[in-house]
Scaffold this motif. Structure first.
Motif, PDB file in Angstrom:
ATOM      1  N   ILE A 148       0.867  -1.174   0.000  1.00  0.00           N
ATOM      2  CA  ILE A 148       0.000   0.000   0.000  1.00  0.00           C
ATOM      3  C   ILE A 148       0.905   1.225   0.000  1.00  0.00           C
ATOM      4  O   ILE A 148       1.777   1.358   0.855  1.00  0.00           O
ATOM      5  N   ASP A 149       0.725   2.105  -0.974  1.00  0.00           N
ATOM      6  CA  ASP A 149       1.511   3.333  -0.977  1.00  0.00           C
ATOM      7  C   ASP A 149       1.239   4.130   0.290  1.00  0.00           C
ATOM      8  O   ASP A 149       0.157   4.035   0.888  1.00  0.00           O
ATOM      9  N   ALA A 150       2.243   4.910   0.700  1.00  0.00           N
ATOM     10  CA  ALA A 150       2.117   5.663   1.948  1.00  0.00           C
ATOM     11  C   ALA A 150       0.890   6.553   1.956  1.00  0.00           C
ATOM     12  O   ALA A 150       0.272   6.773   3.008  1.00  0.00           O
ATOM     13  N   ASP A 151       0.497   7.067   0.792  1.00  0.00           N
ATOM     14  CA  ASP A 151      -0.697   7.907   0.721  1.00  0.00           C
ATOM     15  C   ASP A 151      -1.868   7.163   0.086  1.00  0.00           C
ATOM     16  O   ASP A 151      -2.865   7.769  -0.305  1.00  0.00           O
ATOM     17  N   GLY A 152      -1.722   5.821  -0.058  1.00  0.00           N
ATOM     18  CA  GLY A 152      -2.776   5.025  -0.672  1.00  0.00           C
ATOM     19  C   GLY A 152      -3.875   4.681   0.314  1.00  0.00           C
ATOM     20  O   GLY A 152      -3.760   4.890   1.519  1.00  0.00           O
ATOM     21  N   GLU A 153      -4.959   4.125  -0.214  1.00  0.00           N
ATOM     22  CA  GLU A 153      -6.126   3.839   0.612  1.00  0.00           C
ATOM     23  C   GLU A 153      -6.184   2.383   1.039  1.00  0.00           C
ATOM     24  O   GLU A 153      -6.522   2.074   2.174  1.00  0.00           O
ATOM     25  N   ALA A 154      -5.922   1.437   0.130  1.00  0.00           N
ATOM     26  CA  ALA A 154      -6.069   0.031   0.458  1.00  0.00           C
ATOM     27  C   ALA A 154      -5.258  -0.809  -0.502  1.00  0.00           C
ATOM     28  O   ALA A 154      -4.872  -0.372  -1.589  1.00  0.00           O
ATOM     29  N   GLY A 155      -4.976  -2.043  -0.080  1.00  0.00           N
ATOM     30  CA  GLY A 155      -4.304  -3.009  -0.921  1.00  0.00           C
ATOM     31  C   GLY A 155      -5.152  -4.264  -1.015  1.00  0.00           C
ATOM     32  O   GLY A 155      -5.624  -4.788  -0.001  1.00  0.00           O
ATOM     33  N   ALA A 156      -5.353  -4.746  -2.221  1.00  0.00           N
ATOM     34  CA  ALA A 156      -6.195  -5.915  -2.422  1.00  0.00           C
ATOM     35  C   ALA A 156      -5.392  -7.195  -2.234  1.00  0.00           C
ATOM     36  O   ALA A 156      -4.227  -7.296  -2.654  1.00  0.00           O
ATOM     37  N   LEU A 157      -6.028  -8.170  -1.613  1.00  0.00           N
ATOM     38  CA  LEU A 157      -5.463  -9.496  -1.462  1.00  0.00           C
ATOM     39  C   LEU A 157      -6.608 -10.453  -1.179  1.00  0.00           C
ATOM     40  O   LEU A 157      -7.738 -10.028  -0.939  1.00  0.00           O
ATOM     41  N   ALA A 158      -6.354 -11.730  -1.197  1.00  0.00           N
ATOM     42  CA  ALA A 158      -7.401 -12.710  -0.917  1.00  0.00           C
ATOM     43  C   ALA A 158      -6.800 -13.873  -0.161  1.00  0.00           C
ATOM     44  O   ALA A 158      -5.891 -14.546  -0.663  1.00  0.00           O
ATOM     45  N   VAL A 159      -7.284 -14.084   1.052  1.00  0.00           N
ATOM     46  CA  VAL A 159      -6.806 -15.186   1.863  1.00  0.00           C
ATOM     47  C   VAL A 159      -7.910 -15.603   2.813  1.00  0.00           C
ATOM     48  O   VAL A 159      -8.667 -14.768   3.313  1.00  0.00           O
ATOM     49  N   ASP A 160      -8.033 -16.908   3.038  1.00  0.00           N
ATOM     50  CA  ASP A 160      -9.002 -17.387   4.001  1.00  0.00           C
ATOM     51  C   ASP A 160      -8.325 -18.390   4.934  1.00  0.00           C
ATOM     52  O   ASP A 160      -7.242 -18.888   4.655  1.00  0.00           O
ATOM     53  N   GLY A 161      -8.953 -18.662   6.051  1.00  0.00           N
ATOM     54  CA  GLY A 161      -8.408 -19.607   7.009  1.00  0.00           C
ATOM     55  C   GLY A 161      -9.170 -19.564   8.301  1.00  0.00           C
ATOM     56  O   GLY A 161     -10.035 -18.697   8.516  1.00  0.00           O
ATOM     57  N   LYS A 162      -8.840 -20.495   9.191  1.00  0.00           N
ATOM     58  CA  LYS A 162      -9.472 -20.502  10.507  1.00  0.00           C
ATOM     59  C   LYS A 162      -8.947 -19.347  11.362  1.00  0.00           C
ATOM     60  O   LYS A 162      -9.686 -18.734  12.122  1.00  0.00           O
ATOM     61  N   VAL A 163      -7.616 -19.096  11.254  1.00  0.00           N
ATOM     62  CA  VAL A 163      -6.976 -18.025  12.036  1.00  0.00           C
ATOM     63  C   VAL A 163      -6.236 -17.128  11.049  1.00  0.00           C
ATOM     64  O   VAL A 163      -5.302 -17.569  10.373  1.00  0.00           O
ATOM     65  N   LEU A 164      -6.632 -15.869  10.973  1.00  0.00           N
ATOM     66  CA  LEU A 164      -5.996 -14.901  10.078  1.00  0.00           C
ATOM     67  C   LEU A 164      -5.441 -13.750  10.900  1.00  0.00           C
ATOM     68  O   LEU A 164      -6.174 -13.080  11.618  1.00  0.00           O
ATOM     69  N   GLU A 165      -4.130 -13.518  10.780  1.00  0.00           N
ATOM     70  CA  GLU A 165      -3.455 -12.464  11.546  1.00  0.00           C
ATOM     71  C   GLU A 165      -2.851 -11.455  10.570  1.00  0.00           C
ATOM     72  O   GLU A 165      -1.882 -11.770   9.877  1.00  0.00           O
ATOM     73  N   PRO A 166      -3.358 -10.246  10.542  1.00  0.00           N
ATOM     74  CA  PRO A 166      -2.783  -9.222   9.666  1.00  0.00           C
ATOM     75  C   PRO A 166      -1.364  -8.832  10.110  1.00  0.00           C
ATOM     76  O   PRO A 166      -1.061  -8.779  11.305  1.00  0.00           O
ATOM     77  N   VAL A 167      -0.518  -8.565   9.126  1.00  0.00           N
ATOM     78  CA  VAL A 167       0.861  -8.121   9.363  1.00  0.00           C
ATOM     79  C   VAL A 167       1.083  -6.831   8.591  1.00  0.00           C
ATOM     80  O   VAL A 167       0.719  -6.729   7.410  1.00  0.00           O
ATOM     81  N   VAL A 168       1.673  -5.838   9.273  1.00  0.00           N
ATOM     82  CA  VAL A 168       2.002  -4.563   8.637  1.00  0.00           C
ATOM     83  C   VAL A 168       3.500  -4.328   8.819  1.00  0.00           C
ATOM     84  O   VAL A 168       4.015  -4.410   9.945  1.00  0.00           O
TER      85      VAL A 168
END
Length: 735
Positions: free
Chosen positions: A687-707
């Protein structure tokens, strides 16, 4: 009844940098972190980026630094100036050396001599007001100081030396009498006369000589005698400044055998060109001696040499050392506590032994009013109470894992022990284990030679305690106020020591981190992200820190700049890491260590896993920022049921106070999701520093976002992270 799988927005509001590595990740509540790298624990209301390390100086004349100690000495007893710097143990030109680097209107250097050093040498350096003391295993300890007469550093063997430690040995033979002289105070009879040497500057004494029986002939009154050294006495007197003459009183004045045997200090004579000159006995009457002269106390004034130990610490007027080379390792010795003579170690006195079950001596730690004796399996507290020394075992069964794995914070000791990071109260011995840091501590503790790899210290200005693993180049940073913490990657320190700025620019105690290449770094201030801070290697402000690769780059040669830069040099960059986005911005970068610089624009690096493409982004020695958030919650619960399918389709990042001007090529976030408790993201994007969102697709029982953010010389405060997604009652994953 379950909610329908309608689109949802999940948001993580962030309010601090503490990661909880003890709780199972799947059970973390919203707002908690299972990973915190590169965060500034002093920021409240978000997660700020750590300001990194800045450069104090670079000692380019050493090849490889192995260890270092801070030095602070007064430049003479009547001076208001101080000599501050570092003693470096290094390997240069194929030899092991010990060198003092000190600041005196510029950086100066002094190489210590007379020491046998190798890679296994155990070394300690500690300072009093005027003198520095060096202990090296298997060597006679050394003392050094500022010689005001010659305006230079002077070094000598610590203590009285081999020729002056036992009565009657060579150099302590009987003085001879010369011709009798009038105008003295000796009467007919027999006197006992002895002498000893003293260094008035260092408060060092020799042992007393054998007594000469001096007989004054009958019918003789009021005489004195000149004294000369024995003709066979060839001992070098260069370590001494004066000779002291002792004598007994006239037997007619003595009231008992005891009184007749007391040796009184009659007079002290300066040595002239290391020789006796004008030395006499009988120059004071007995009445003056009895009323006001010092006496030689056979117990109090006996002299011995310090042990040949590599464990040494000056503490409140005495020097404490480990066992000599031929002694059991379960003891500590100290110099005379009842008089100021820090180089005098009386044989079989002033020592403490402990049970072999407590293990060998690991280190001595100075805590102001206390001194801690850290052994392999116990901790002892030592206190000086007037002329007495009190030793108590305050903790048993657990101790610091290594020599440098403990340091004082106030009256408590913060240390890495077998249970993890612990806070030991030096008063009552209570140990509180800080469980929030259990994950990284356990990983370190399970690694080989952990005791040799952990170094630690306190940076008072930033209010942080640092534990650095030299093997993994990780630092665990704990803020003493608030208890927040973070991990820093790529920490280059091989040694740390505490003290104020040797140049006098700052009088607050800092933690100095010395790299193998001779750089001296400290923590950058919170407003120095984009100036002298912002990197992990203390790079110059005018050194480019990001860009895109040029044509012709290979796995071991990165063509970074189109034109040479004066600060893009091997001296500045060798040993630092460079991050390269080999697979584009949507994947995490790969790091490699810099081994050289060509033409002021190309980096020679350790081999990359694949050929980099022209246009690939690179970032030089960034303060890596990375946080892993609590799992995506299900419904309105604060924790996430495992057997529920979650889906994330996009992520957004909100930050404030962002400044990417110095690293425009790296002005973007790498975001991703760890699926089902994997340690690395299964799916990533940017995601660009001034961007709004980044698209991705992932599913699972446990999903942990990483930045993550890998830019150098940038600043921001991460406020919140949001994700678009769905929750479904299906237990099928990946369909």
């Amino acid at each position: 009844m379950m909610n329908s799988p309608e689109p949802r927005v999940f948001e993580w509001s962030l309010n601090g940098s503490v990661s909880d590595t003890r709780t199972q990740r799947v059970r973390l509540r919203a707002g908690a972190l299972s990973l915190s790298v590169g965060a500034d624990g002093s920021v409240v209301g978000g997660i700020g980026k750590h300001p990194g390390l800045k450069l104090l100086t670079h000692f380019t004349d050493v090849d490889t630094v192995l260890d270092a100690w801070y030095v602070c000495l007064q430049k003479g007893a009547n001076s208001d100036d101080f000599l501050r710097g570092f003693v470096l143990f290094h390997q240069t030109g194929g030899s092991y050396k010990l060198t003092l680097k000190y600041y005196d209107s510029g950086w100066q250097s002094y190489d210590f001599t007379g020491l046998t050093l190798d890679a296994s040498s155990q070394i300690s350096v500690s300072c009093s007001q005027l003198y520095g003391y060096i202990g090296v295993s298997g060597n006679s300890p050394q003392v050094f100081w500022w010689d005001s007469d010659n305006n230079s550093i002077t070094q000598a063997e610590m203590g009285c030396g081999d020729d002056f430690d036992m009565p009657g040995e060579e150099g302590l033979q009987k003085p001879q009498t010369d011709t009798q002289q009038s105008n003295g105070y000796l009467q007919t009879g027999t006197y006992r006369v002895a002498f000893r040497y003293v260094n008035k500057d260092r408060d060092v004494y020799s042992n007393i000589s054998e007594a000469l029986e001096l007989t004054v002939p009958d019918d003789t009154t009021n005489v004195k005698y000149s004294l000369v050294r024995n003709a066979n006495d060839n001992a070098d007197l260069s370590r001494w400044t004066h000779v002291q003459i002792f004598r007994t009183i006239w037997s007619g004045n003595a009231t008992s055998v005891v009184d007749a045997g007391v040796l009184y200090l009659e007079k002290e004579y300066p040595l002239v060109n290391n020789q006796w000159s004008g030395v006499e006995v009988g120059v004071l009457p007995d009445e003056v001696l009895v009323q006001s002269a010092d006496i030689f106390d056979p117990w109090r004034d006996f002299v011995g040499k310090p042990p040949k130990s590599g464990v040494l610490l000056w503490h409140r007027g005495s020097v404490f050392m480990g066992a000599d080379t031929d002694e059991p390792r379960m003891l500590v010795r100290w110099s005379c506590p009842h008089r100021y003579s820090p180089e005098n170690f009386v044989p079989n006195e002033n020592l403490y032994r402990w049970s072999a079950a407590d293990g060998k001596l690991v280190s001595l730690v100075d805590g102001g009013e206390f001194l801690l004796i850290i052994t392999e399996n116990a901790i002892y507290r030592l206190m000086l109470v007037g002329p007495d020394v009190s030793v108590s075992r305050i903790h048993i069964g657990r101790s610091a894992v290594g020599r440098y794995a403990a340091h004082f914070v106030g009256r408590s000791v913060l240390m890495l022990c077998p249970l993890g990071l612990g806070m030991l109260d030096a008063i009552d011995g209570r140990l509180e284990v800080l469980t929030a840091f259990e994950g990284i501590c356990k990983r370190w503790l399970n690694s080989p030679q952990v005791g040799k790899n952990i170094i630690s210290g306190l940076d008072a200005k930033s209010g942080t305690s640092w534990f650095i693993n030299k093997a993994t180049e990780e630092a665990l940073v704990v803020w003493n106020v608030g208890g927040t913490a973070t991990v820093l990657e790529d920490c280059p320190a091989v040694a740390v020591c505490e003290g104020i700025d040797p140049t006098g620019e700052d009088t607050t105690q800092r933690l100095w981190m010395i790299t193998a290449t001779g750089k001296v770094l400290c923590v950058a201030d919170s407003d120095e992200h984009t100036t002298v801070g912002g990197t992990m290697y203390g790079l110059p402000q005018s050194c480019p820190v990001s860009g895109t690769l040029q044509e012709g780059s290979t796995k071991t040669l990165l063509k970074c700049l189109t034109e040479a830069n004066g600060d893009f040099t091997e001296a500045n960059l060798k040993g630092a890491y460079v991050y390269v986005w080999l697979d584009g911005k949507d994947k995490s970068p790969t790091k490699t260590k810099i081994t050289g610089v060509q033409d002021g624009k190309d980096l020679v690096v350790e081999e990359l896993p694949k050929e980099p493409l022209a246009g690939s982004v690179w970032s030089l020695s960034p303060v890596v920022f990375k946080v892993r958030l609590a799992p995506v919650p299900a419904f309105e619960q604060t924790t996430s049921p495992v057997f529920i399918r979650k889906l994330i389709t996009a992520m957004s990042v909100l930050s404030v106070s962002a400044d990417f001007e110095k690293c425009e090529d790296c002005a973007f976030w790498n975001v991703g999701v760890c699926r089902d408790l994997s340690d690395t993201p299964s799916v990533e994007t940017h995601i660009d520093a001034d961007g709004e969102a980044g698209a991705l697709a992932v599913d699972g029982k446990v999903l942990e976002p990483v930045v993550a953010q890998y830019g150098s010389r940038c600043n921001f405060v991460l406020i919140s992270v949001s994700a678009d997604g769905k929750i479904t009652p299906s237990r099928k994953i990946g369909g």
